[in-house]
Design a protein around this motif. Structure first.
Motif, short mmCIF file in Angstrom:
data_model
loop_
_atom_site.label_atom_id
_atom_site.label_comp_id
_atom_site.label_asym_id
_atom_site.label_seq_id
_atom_site.Cartn_x
_atom_site.Cartn_y
_atom_site.Cartn_z
N ALA A 189 -7.17 -7.32 2.93
CA ALA A 189 -6.22 -6.23 2.69
C ALA A 189 -6.91 -5.06 2.00
CB ALA A 189 -5.05 -6.74 1.86
N ALA A 190 -7.82 -5.38 1.10
CA ALA A 190 -8.55 -4.30 0.43
C ALA A 190 -9.44 -3.53 1.39
CB ALA A 190 -9.40 -4.89 -0.71
N GLU A 191 -9.77 -4.15 2.54
CA GLU A 191 -10.59 -3.49 3.56
C GLU A 191 -9.74 -2.91 4.70
OE1 GLU A 191 -13.69 -2.82 3.62
OE2 GLU A 191 -14.45 -3.97 1.91
N GLY A 192 -8.41 -2.91 4.51
CA GLY A 192 -7.54 -2.33 5.52
C GLY A 192 -7.20 -3.25 6.67
N ILE A 193 -7.34 -4.56 6.47
CA ILE A 193 -6.95 -5.55 7.49
C ILE A 193 -5.90 -6.44 6.85
CG2 ILE A 193 -7.75 -7.39 9.00
CD1 ILE A 193 -10.52 -6.16 8.92
N MET A 194 -4.68 -6.35 7.35
CA MET A 194 -3.57 -7.03 6.68
C MET A 194 -2.77 -7.89 7.64
SD MET A 194 -2.30 -3.82 4.38
CE MET A 194 -2.90 -2.64 5.59
N LEU A 195 -2.33 -9.04 7.13
CA LEU A 195 -1.35 -9.84 7.83
C LEU A 195 -0.03 -9.60 7.12
CD1 LEU A 195 -0.77 -11.94 10.06
CD2 LEU A 195 -1.11 -13.71 8.33
N ALA A 196 0.93 -9.04 7.84
CA ALA A 196 2.17 -8.56 7.21
C ALA A 196 3.27 -9.61 7.17
CB ALA A 196 2.67 -7.31 7.96
N ASP A 197 2.94 -10.87 7.41
CA ASP A 197 3.96 -11.91 7.39
C ASP A 197 4.72 -11.90 6.07
OD1 ASP A 197 2.98 -12.57 9.83
OD2 ASP A 197 2.67 -14.69 9.41
N GLY A 198 6.04 -11.81 6.17
CA GLY A 198 6.89 -11.85 4.99
C GLY A 198 6.91 -10.58 4.18
N GLN A 199 6.18 -9.57 4.61
CA GLN A 199 6.11 -8.32 3.85
C GLN A 199 6.98 -7.25 4.51
OE1 GLN A 199 2.02 -7.19 3.37
NE2 GLN A 199 1.36 -9.25 2.77
N ARG A 200 7.41 -6.31 3.69
CA ARG A 200 8.24 -5.20 4.18
C ARG A 200 7.37 -4.23 4.96
NH1 ARG A 200 13.26 -3.82 2.81
NH2 ARG A 200 13.96 -1.68 3.18
#
Length: 719
Positions: free
Chosen positions: A121-132
């Motif tokens: 996530a700090a490198e701009g790669i995110m798994l958005a599961d459960g996130q708004r």
């Protein structure tokens, strides 16, 4: 005292020890190997996406272990088989121990995933599961769901009119407890996720935002079930028994395997994975309907099916991956204007994959296909990949009028379906396709080309430690040995006659085959070292294997150790030998190498009265590991290396590099634990060495022009 009598005396002493003191359990040793793979996901020296790749590999490894090894144990328990393992455990005892270890491994995987998720996530790669999500992202996902997911999935109510559906192997699904809005009646709905849908969906935009397919379904459940109130959800995944047992009375192997592959998809459930927070009613329904006879149930608060993270590794971020590596094409062959046959005819050559290109192997066959002087090609095929240049070359050879024979191994686990397809294509091209033995796998990697040269026929051979698979050849370290030695050619012909016509060779001139004589050859070499040690001569054994599990071979090594033979083993995966035990294996060192490339080549070296490494040592490469199946139930090859330059490359370069490596190495302790080799004053990374230094036999004239390959020195006790 004779050599065999002396060895027998030592073996009696070894046998007096309890099995648990002599050997490690095979299954627990494999789980320890997968922990070492997982540890690479924590290696701060690796780029971030490469660490994620190791996490996904550990997940896929565990899936296969559950589907084959744990399924086998559960089957033995069901059939009340009491045969004990090499270390004296019953199937039930092993199953209990394995379940505890699997639970610990799965917990460790989730811990690593949580750490990597934050770093990504700090490198701009995110798994958005459960996130708004941002409103624009939510709208895009809604449209994607309606257009691409809804037409593919089929919600099914679970009630007497709609029985519980079949869940395929490695299948994932979601249970939704619902309440009908108009009358308040309860309904349980199931959505099985088709494997045609991507596991992770990347949202558009410069930032790499992913969402899992299961989270996408849960977010949009209201769209899927209009007129209902969604009370919760339960995400689950199933693994089934996937091992194929070949019946000895199978009349038609092709037909048998086509039906067996279908049965595999419907095998007994061996693992039920449940995602944390699953609705209790959904969990109860799954446990009841799936008939979990001796199956394992894993509840995890994190991601299930962790092997699927490989999809995120494909993100186009070269800054977070290993610097690309392009294999070298050997100078020796270029010096002959690319003519493989001319280069091999001059002298033997060995290709070290992936540092040297697999294209050499393909070119060898392509040239054979187009050469008017080539009259015949014979080839074993164990694994060849989905888009195989090797298959294309064989078909081209048949179309050019060559006599082509292909031994296709249908029992190559998880490649059975692909191999059936290749066999059909080869047969349509007019190639003679042979499936080998019913109860033995043909695991030897051999390519044999017969060429008319003047008034004689010369045979060119390729012997490999790995498969004819162009994809794995980019990541597996293997050896490809080419020779025009007439003895090797005659022996290779005998091997093919053995497989195709059951004509067992009475004797061979150079090669050793299993299950005919490989065990005896290895025993003789080990015993000769023990005799040298007893006579006060230098005595040592070096070996590089993927696995060492055969109790009789291990006992032979114990006896040699007791005689004073210094034994150094590089065993990447399973090792049932217990090193460093006083009075048993004082002189045996075992290490495992895990890193960017998967160590896959098999090598044996015996000192023969001189300190290793030396030009007088006996050196072999092989397709076989130190396992009972390889020595007794498979067609394998043990190939002696006699050419001086190739001998130096395999022994002084490949084996020494493996032994002196400090950066990818783990040392096996007498307790069964592995310790990573710590920081040393002069670190050595064998993968970096081979990526930056050419191999000896591939250098050609460059070696004689002063362009030397750096000589490696063995540092005694470096580990």
């Amino acid at each position: 005292m004779s050599r065999m009598a002396g060895a027998a005396g030592s073996l009696v002493e070894v046998a007096a020890l309890a099995a648990s003191e002599r050997y490690f359990n095979r299954e627990l040793s494999w789980l320890s190997f997968n922990l070492r793979v997982l540890a690479e996901a924590c290696n701060p020296d690796y780029p971030l996406l490469e660490r994620l790749r190791f996490l996904s590999i550990s997940g896929n490894n565990l899936d296969e272990f559950m589907m084959v090894r744990v399924a086998g144990l559960a089957g033995q328990v069901r059939r009340q088989i009491e045969e004990v393992s090499i270390d004296g455990m019953t199937p039930a005892q092993q199953l209990a121990a394995v379940r505890d270890a699997v639970t610990e491994l799965e917990t460790a995987q989730q811990d690593v995933w949580r750490e990597l998720r934050e770093l990504l996530a700090a490198e701009g790669i995110m798994l958005a599961d459960g996130q708004r999500l941002e409103p624009a992202q939510a709208r895009w996902l809604r449209d994607y769901f309606v257009e691409h997911v809804v037409p593919v999935i089929t919600p099914q109510a679970i009630d007497p009119a709609h029985p519980f559906p079949f869940v395929a192997n490695q299948g994932m699904g979601i249970l939704f407890p619902l309440v009908r809005s108009d009358d308040g009646s309860a309904v349980m709905e199931m959505v099985l996720i088709p494997q045609a849908l991507p596991r992770f969906i990347r949202l558009p935009g410069p930032e790499a935002v992913y969402i899992s397919i299961e989270d996408l379904l849960c977010r949009n459940a209201a769209l899927l079930f209009p007129g209902f109130r969604v009370l919760g959800h339960g995400v689950f995944r199933v693994l089934r028994d996937s091992d194929l047992e070949v019946e000895e009375d199978a009349e038609d192997l092709v037909r048998y395997f086509r039906t067996a592959i279908q049965r595999r998809r419907r095998g007994r459930i061996i693992l039920l994975q449940l995602q944390g927070g699953i609705d209790p009613a959904a969990e109860q329904l799954l446990r009841k309907q799936l008939r979990l006879d001796h199956a394992m149930v894993l509840k995890t608060p994190g991601l299930i099916g962790i092997g699927g993270l490989a999809a995120m590794v494909e993100e186009d971020r070269p800054d977070l991956k290993f610097e690309p590596y392009s294999p070298r094409y050997p100078e020796r062959i270029r010096e002959h204007e690319g003519d493989c046959f001319a280069a091999i005819r001059e002298k033997d050559i060995i290709i070290h994959h992936p540092y040297e290109s697999f294209e050499v192997v393909v070119d060898f066959l392509r040239q054979a296909a187009s050469d008017p002087d080539v009259v015949a090609i014979k080839q074993t095929l164990y694994r060849a990949g989905k888009q195989s240049a090797v298959i294309a070359a064989l078909i081209a050879a048949a179309e050019a009028g060559k006599a082509v024979t292909a031994v296709v191994e249908l029992k190559a686990r998880f490649d059975e379906e692909q191999n059936l397809e290749w066999a059909s294509q080869l047969e349509r091209a007019g190639i003679q396709v042979i499936y080998g033995f019913v109860d033995w796998k043909t695991h030897a990697k051999v390519s044999m080309v017969v060429r008319r040269e003047g008034k004689v026929h010369r045979t060119y051979c390729h012997f490999g430690t790995g498969n004819y698979h162009p994809v794995t050849a980019r990541t597996y370290t293997d050896l490809s040995f080419f020779t025009a030695d007439p003895k090797a050619g005659r022996d290779a012909g005998k091997l093919f006659n053995f497989v195709t016509g059951y004509v067992e060779p009475q004797r061979t001139e150079l090669l050793t085959l299993s299950p005919i004589g490989m065990r005896e050859t290895l025993y003789d070499c080990i015993d000769a070292e023990a005799e040298n040690a007893q006579r006060g001569k230098p005595a040592a054994i070096w070996a590089k294997l993927n696995a060492l599990t055969d109790s009789r071979l291990i006992d032979r090594l114990y006896a040699a150790s007791q005689a004073g033979v210094q034994i150094s083993l590089v065993v990447r995966g399973i090792c049932c030998l217990r090193p460093g035990v006083p009075g048993l294996s004082d002189n045996i060192m075992v290490k495992s190498i895990i890193g960017r490339f998967l160590e896959h080549s098999r090598i044996w070296a015996f000192a023969c009265g001189q300190p290793l490494p030396s030009a007088k040592a006996k050196v072999f490469i092989s397709s076989a590991d130190g396992m009972t199946r390889n020595l007794d139930r498979r067609v394998e090859l043990l190939v002696p290396i006699r050419n001086r330059t190739v001998h130096r490359q395999v022994l002084d370069q490949v084996m020494v590099a493996n032994l002196i490596d400090t950066e990818q190495s783990w040392v096996l302790e007498p307790s069964g634990s592995y310790r990573r080799v710590g920081k040393v004053a002069e670190p050595f990374n064998l993968h970096n060495y081979f990526m930056t230094n050419p191999s000896l036999s591939g250098r050609g004239a460059a070696l004689t022009n002063g362009h030397k390959v750096p000589k490696l020195a063995l540092r005694r006790g470096a580990a």
